[in-house]
Motif scaffolding. Structure first.
Motif, PDB file in Angstrom:
ATOM      1  N   LEU A 137     -21.955  18.633  57.570  1.00 20.30           N
ATOM      2  CA  LEU A 137     -23.252  17.898  56.645  1.00 20.30           C
ATOM      3  C   LEU A 137     -23.658  19.426  55.736  1.00 20.30           C
ATOM      4  O   LEU A 137     -23.155  20.047  55.136  1.00 20.30           O
ATOM      5  N   LEU A 138     -24.668  19.943  56.815  1.00 22.95           N
ATOM      6  CA  LEU A 138     -25.262  21.132  55.912  1.00 22.95           C
ATOM      7  C   LEU A 138     -23.878  22.152  55.808  1.00 22.95           C
ATOM      8  O   LEU A 138     -23.750  22.978  54.543  1.00 22.95           O
ATOM      9  N   GLU A 139     -23.200  22.223  56.250  1.00 27.50           N
ATOM     10  CA  GLU A 139     -21.720  23.466  55.800  1.00 27.50           C
ATOM     11  C   GLU A 139     -21.663  22.923  54.614  1.00 27.50           C
ATOM     12  O   GLU A 139     -20.956  24.189  53.583  1.00 27.50           O
ATOM     13  N   HIS A 140     -21.190  21.869  54.245  1.00 28.18           N
ATOM     14  CA  HIS A 140     -20.611  21.084  53.291  1.00 28.18           C
ATOM     15  C   HIS A 140     -21.062  21.138  51.942  1.00 28.18           C
ATOM     16  O   HIS A 140     -21.173  21.847  51.176  1.00 28.18           O
ATOM     17  N   VAL A 141     -23.351  21.431  52.447  1.00 29.66           N
ATOM     18  CA  VAL A 141     -23.577  21.181  51.170  1.00 29.66           C
ATOM     19  C   VAL A 141     -23.927  22.532  51.129  1.00 29.66           C
ATOM     20  O   VAL A 141     -24.344  22.490  49.613  1.00 29.66           O
ATOM     21  N   GLN A 142     -24.269  23.724  51.973  1.00 31.00           N
ATOM     22  CA  GLN A 142     -24.750  25.090  51.648  1.00 31.00           C
ATOM     23  C   GLN A 142     -23.129  25.622  50.744  1.00 31.00           C
ATOM     24  O   GLN A 142     -23.523  26.238  50.051  1.00 31.00           O
ATOM     25  N   SER A 143     -22.156  24.807  51.831  1.00 33.31           N
ATOM     26  CA  SER A 143     -20.935  25.596  50.039  1.00 33.31           C
ATOM     27  C   SER A 143     -21.219  24.874  49.074  1.00 33.31           C
ATOM     28  O   SER A 143     -20.645  25.787  48.300  1.00 33.31           O
ATOM     29  N   LEU A 144     -21.373  23.500  48.871  1.00 31.23           N
ATOM     30  CA  LEU A 144     -21.818  23.591  47.291  1.00 31.23           C
ATOM     31  C   LEU A 144     -22.382  23.552  46.855  1.00 31.23           C
ATOM     32  O   LEU A 144     -23.037  24.396  45.450  1.00 31.23           O
ATOM     33  N   ALA A 145     -23.402  24.196  47.023  1.00 32.46           N
ATOM     34  CA  ALA A 145     -25.277  24.900  46.909  1.00 32.46           C
ATOM     35  C   ALA A 145     -24.493  26.114  46.386  1.00 32.46           C
ATOM     36  O   ALA A 145     -24.902  26.962  45.541  1.00 32.46           O
ATOM     37  N   LEU A 146     -23.181  27.290  47.246  1.00 31.41           N
ATOM     38  CA  LEU A 146     -23.096  28.278  47.094  1.00 31.41           C
ATOM     39  C   LEU A 146     -22.474  28.721  46.062  1.00 31.41           C
ATOM     40  O   LEU A 146     -22.268  29.550  44.551  1.00 31.41           O
ATOM     41  N   ALA A 147     -21.408  27.529  45.783  1.00 33.20           N
ATOM     42  CA  ALA A 147     -20.457  26.991  44.843  1.00 33.20           C
ATOM     43  C   ALA A 147     -21.316  27.413  43.439  1.00 33.20           C
ATOM     44  O   ALA A 147     -20.386  27.833  42.576  1.00 33.20           O
ATOM     45  N   ASN A 148     -22.701  26.718  43.426  1.00 33.92           N
ATOM     46  CA  ASN A 148     -22.983  26.655  42.288  1.00 33.92           C
ATOM     47  C   ASN A 148     -24.346  27.475  42.027  1.00 33.92           C
ATOM     48  O   ASN A 148     -24.930  27.631  41.631  1.00 33.92           O
ATOM     49  N   GLU A 149     -24.042  28.579  42.674  1.00 30.81           N
ATOM     50  CA  GLU A 149     -24.783  29.795  43.154  1.00 30.81           C
ATOM     51  C   GLU A 149     -26.557  29.149  42.943  1.00 30.81           C
ATOM     52  O   GLU A 149     -27.159  29.613  42.768  1.00 30.81           O
ATOM     53  N   ASP A 150     -26.742  28.171  43.589  1.00 33.14           N
ATOM     54  CA  ASP A 150     -27.998  27.128  43.765  1.00 33.14           C
ATOM     55  C   ASP A 150     -28.863  27.534  44.973  1.00 33.14           C
ATOM     56  O   ASP A 150     -29.323  27.762  45.676  1.00 33.14           O
ATOM     57  N   LEU A 151     -27.629  28.719  46.233  1.00 33.79           N
ATOM     58  CA  LEU A 151     -28.429  29.258  47.417  1.00 33.79           C
ATOM     59  C   LEU A 151     -28.995  30.144  47.866  1.00 33.79           C
ATOM     60  O   LEU A 151     -28.206  31.467  46.877  1.00 33.79           O
ATOM     61  N   ASP A 152     -30.026  30.423  48.118  1.00 32.00           N
ATOM     62  CA  ASP A 152     -30.883  31.108  48.659  1.00 32.00           C
ATOM     63  C   ASP A 152     -31.167  31.892  50.118  1.00 32.00           C
ATOM     64  O   ASP A 152     -31.782  30.470  50.476  1.00 32.00           O
ATOM     65  N   TRP A 153     -31.032  32.875  50.299  1.00 27.51           N
ATOM     66  CA  TRP A 153     -30.414  32.644  52.051  1.00 27.51           C
ATOM     67  C   TRP A 153     -32.217  33.246  52.520  1.00 27.51           C
ATOM     68  O   TRP A 153     -32.140  34.179  53.319  1.00 27.51           O
ATOM     69  N   VAL A 154     -33.169  33.373  51.444  1.00 25.87           N
ATOM     70  CA  VAL A 154     -34.378  34.160  51.952  1.00 25.87           C
ATOM     71  C   VAL A 154     -35.039  33.059  52.495  1.00 25.87           C
ATOM     72  O   VAL A 154     -35.342  31.461  52.624  1.00 25.87           O
ATOM     73  N   ALA A 155     -35.722  33.800  54.197  1.00 30.00           N
ATOM     74  CA  ALA A 155     -36.209  33.007  54.799  1.00 30.00           C
ATOM     75  C   ALA A 155     -37.495  33.084  55.007  1.00 30.00           C
ATOM     76  O   ALA A 155     -37.611  34.381  54.930  1.00 30.00           O
ATOM     77  N   SER A 156     -38.489  32.860  55.282  1.00 31.40           N
ATOM     78  CA  SER A 156     -39.965  32.709  55.588  1.00 31.40           C
ATOM     79  C   SER A 156     -40.570  32.313  56.710  1.00 31.40           C
ATOM     80  O   SER A 156     -40.624  30.900  57.164  1.00 31.40           O
ATOM     81  N   ILE A 157     -40.797  33.172  57.984  1.00 32.13           N
ATOM     82  CA  ILE A 157     -41.115  32.369  59.222  1.00 32.13           C
ATOM     83  C   ILE A 157     -42.598  32.099  59.249  1.00 32.13           C
ATOM     84  O   ILE A 157     -43.127  34.079  59.221  1.00 32.13           O
ATOM     85  N   ASP A 158     -43.717  31.646  59.135  1.00 35.40           N
ATOM     86  CA  ASP A 158     -44.809  31.747  59.459  1.00 35.40           C
ATOM     87  C   ASP A 158     -45.731  31.924  60.956  1.00 35.40           C
ATOM     88  O   ASP A 158     -44.897  30.296  61.534  1.00 35.40           O
TER      89      ASP A 158
END
Length: 129
Positions: A77-98
């Motif tokens: 499910l995670l891969e599926h949603v990420q691939s759709l977001a990547l195809a729509n250019e909605d995926l941002d791989w920036v991560a912030s850890i507090d």
């Protein structure tokens, strides 16, 4: 719309990732309702036995969650949603850890520190005086 109800639009994207129900045996639980129950569980942090009755039997919800976890459905499910977001250019791989949420275990908090940092600091102060 209730907060714990998955919209039709969202379910159309995520629903096909979940395995089809078996053709034989007991009638299956509604997949969408089970996923909503699992989302409720993780949102509230409540024990499985405290799952509200509107979602059905808590044991059914847990068994589906466990079966899907072992089958890798959540990773799919995670891969599926990420691939759709990547195809729509909605995926941002920036991560912030507090770091304020990263805690040492209570047994590790009293261990001696062997970094040498405090010893060096004491030597500097003793030379200065």
């Amino acid at each position: 719309m209730s907060r714990d109800v998955i919209s039709d639009e969202v379910w159309d994207v995520r629903g096909p990732v979940f395995p089809a129900a078996a053709a034989t045996g007991r009638p299956p639980a509604d997949r969408r309702l089970v996923v909503e129950a699992i989302a409720w569980h993780y949102r509230t942090g409540a024990p499985w036995r405290d799952t509200p009755e509107r979602f059905g039997n808590w044991n059914t919800v847990y068994k589906n969650f466990d079966r899907w976890s072992k089958a890798g459905v959540w990773a799919d499910l995670l891969e599926h949603v990420q691939s759709l977001a990547l195809a729509n250019e909605d995926l941002d791989w920036v991560a912030s850890i507090d770091s304020t949420i990263v805690r040492v275990h209570q047994h590790g908090a009293t261990l001696p520190r062997t970094t040498g940092g405090s010893n060096e600091l004491q030597e500097i102060w003793s030379r200065a005086s």
